[in-house]
Design a protein around this motif. Structure first.
Motif, PDB file in Angstrom:
ATOM      1  N   VAL A  13      71.418  56.623  35.281  1.00 43.38           N
ATOM      2  CA  VAL A  13      71.069  57.890  34.640  1.00 43.38           C
ATOM      3  C   VAL A  13      72.229  58.872  34.758  1.00 43.38           C
ATOM      4  O   VAL A  13      73.077  58.746  35.634  1.00 43.38           O
ATOM      5  N   LEU A  14      72.226  59.843  33.866  1.00 43.73           N
ATOM      6  CA  LEU A  14      73.227  60.907  33.868  1.00 43.73           C
ATOM      7  C   LEU A  14      72.538  62.247  33.792  1.00 43.73           C
ATOM      8  O   LEU A  14      71.429  62.318  33.259  1.00 43.73           O
ATOM      9  N   PRO A  15      73.190  63.285  34.249  1.00 44.53           N
ATOM     10  CA  PRO A  15      74.435  63.260  34.996  1.00 44.53           C
ATOM     11  C   PRO A  15      74.207  62.842  36.439  1.00 44.53           C
ATOM     12  O   PRO A  15      73.097  62.908  36.950  1.00 44.53           O
ATOM     13  N   VAL A  16      75.283  62.418  37.066  1.00 42.16           N
ATOM     14  CA  VAL A  16      75.263  62.133  38.494  1.00 42.16           C
ATOM     15  C   VAL A  16      76.541  62.727  39.085  1.00 42.16           C
ATOM     16  O   VAL A  16      77.607  62.655  38.487  1.00 42.16           O
ATOM     17  N   THR A  17      76.395  63.369  40.246  1.00 40.63           N
ATOM     18  CA  THR A  17      77.515  64.005  40.927  1.00 40.63           C
ATOM     19  C   THR A  17      77.588  63.477  42.348  1.00 40.63           C
ATOM     20  O   THR A  17      76.580  63.466  43.059  1.00 40.63           O
ATOM     21  N   TYR A  18      78.776  63.021  42.728  1.00 39.60           N
ATOM     22  CA  TYR A  18      79.010  62.529  44.081  1.00 39.60           C
ATOM     23  C   TYR A  18      79.784  63.587  44.850  1.00 39.60           C
ATOM     24  O   TYR A  18      80.771  64.135  44.343  1.00 39.60           O
ATOM     25  N   ILE A  19      79.345  63.870  46.060  1.00 43.72           N
ATOM     26  CA  ILE A  19      80.043  64.812  46.932  1.00 43.72           C
ATOM     27  C   ILE A  19      80.872  63.994  47.913  1.00 43.72           C
ATOM     28  O   ILE A  19      80.347  63.148  48.637  1.00 43.72           O
ATOM     29  N   VAL A  20      82.189  64.266  47.897  1.00 44.10           N
ATOM     30  CA  VAL A  20      83.140  63.548  48.749  1.00 44.10           C
ATOM     31  C   VAL A  20      83.787  64.571  49.678  1.00 44.10           C
ATOM     32  O   VAL A  20      84.304  65.592  49.212  1.00 44.10           O
ATOM     33  N   ASP A  21      83.751  64.309  50.984  1.00 46.00           N
ATOM     34  CA  ASP A  21      84.318  65.281  51.931  1.00 46.00           C
ATOM     35  C   ASP A  21      85.838  65.210  51.967  1.00 46.00           C
ATOM     36  O   ASP A  21      86.452  64.359  51.312  1.00 46.00           O
ATOM     37  N   GLU A  22      86.438  66.098  52.750  1.00 44.68           N
ATOM     38  CA  GLU A  22      87.896  66.205  52.802  1.00 44.68           C
ATOM     39  C   GLU A  22      88.565  64.964  53.387  1.00 44.68           C
ATOM     40  O   GLU A  22      89.758  64.753  53.207  1.00 44.68           O
ATOM     41  N   ALA A  23      87.810  64.114  54.050  1.00 52.03           N
ATOM     42  CA  ALA A  23      88.348  62.865  54.593  1.00 52.03           C
ATOM     43  C   ALA A  23      88.225  61.707  53.602  1.00 52.03           C
ATOM     44  O   ALA A  23      88.639  60.591  53.895  1.00 52.03           O
ATOM     45  N   LEU A  41      73.986  63.106  43.833  1.00 51.69           N
ATOM     46  CA  LEU A  41      72.960  63.985  43.275  1.00 51.69           C
ATOM     47  C   LEU A  41      72.725  63.595  41.828  1.00 51.69           C
ATOM     48  O   LEU A  41      73.642  63.690  41.000  1.00 51.69           O
ATOM     49  N   VAL A  42      71.527  63.160  41.529  1.00 50.79           N
ATOM     50  CA  VAL A  42      71.192  62.733  40.175  1.00 50.79           C
ATOM     51  C   VAL A  42      70.519  63.886  39.446  1.00 50.79           C
ATOM     52  O   VAL A  42      69.675  64.578  40.009  1.00 50.79           O
ATOM     53  N   GLY A  43      70.914  64.087  38.209  1.00 50.09           N
ATOM     54  CA  GLY A  43      70.325  65.139  37.391  1.00 50.09           C
ATOM     55  C   GLY A  43      71.218  66.367  37.336  1.00 50.09           C
ATOM     56  O   GLY A  43      72.231  66.468  38.018  1.00 50.09           O
TER      57      GLY A  43
END
Length: 153
Positions: A116-126, A133-135
């Protein structure tokens, strides 16, 4: 004495330095997205498509977030794999002002293919993927989630 090409010496020098990391490839304008540019940043990697209504709605929120915070970088990825001028035209048509990667970072970050879209991935500084997060997301909601994840460190 064996003569080595300068490229070989540069490679050896790079390998000897701890800061050398693989670059992310070109953006929608053909400019290289380097590892150095993203160093120390929290990344929001957002998958979008032209045909996705919620993607179109959240793009202004992502633009605002990318432009207002120096410690967060939004990177877009076209779900349909558009490249070159097609990618640039689609991003422009949707009003995307953040950088859109021409190369999908899914393998690099071990991201699953979302159904499904949209999808957002949170990537830390490492460089660790902390959450998906979907939607449709809002800048306010993303900031709150980022703050929560930072406090967990």
């Amino acid at each position: 004495m064996i003569k080595r090409p300068m490229g070989f010496l540069s490679l050896l020098a790079c390998l000897a330095l701890a800061g050398c990391a693989e670059d992310w490839g070109p953006d929608q304008h053909g400019a290289e997205v380097t590892a150095q540019q993203l160093e120390g940043q929290w990344l929001l990697i957002n998958y979008w498509a032209e045909w996705c209504g919620p993607c179109r709605t959240e793009i202004p929120e992502l633009n605002t977030l990318d432009e207002s915070r120096s410690d967060i970088t939004v990177l877009g990825v076209n779900f349909d794999g558009l490249q070159g001028s097609e990618l640039n035209a689609a991003a422009e048509d949707l009003g995307i002002r953040f950088r859109v990667l021409s190369t999908d970072p899914a393998d690099r970050l071990e991201l699953p293919r979302s159904a499904v879209l949209p999808v957002t991935y949170i990537v830390d500084e490492a460089g660790t993927v902390r959450q998906s997060l979907v939607g449709e997301q809002t800048a306010e909601g993303l900031l709150a989630r980022l703050e929560q994840l930072r406090q967990e460190n």
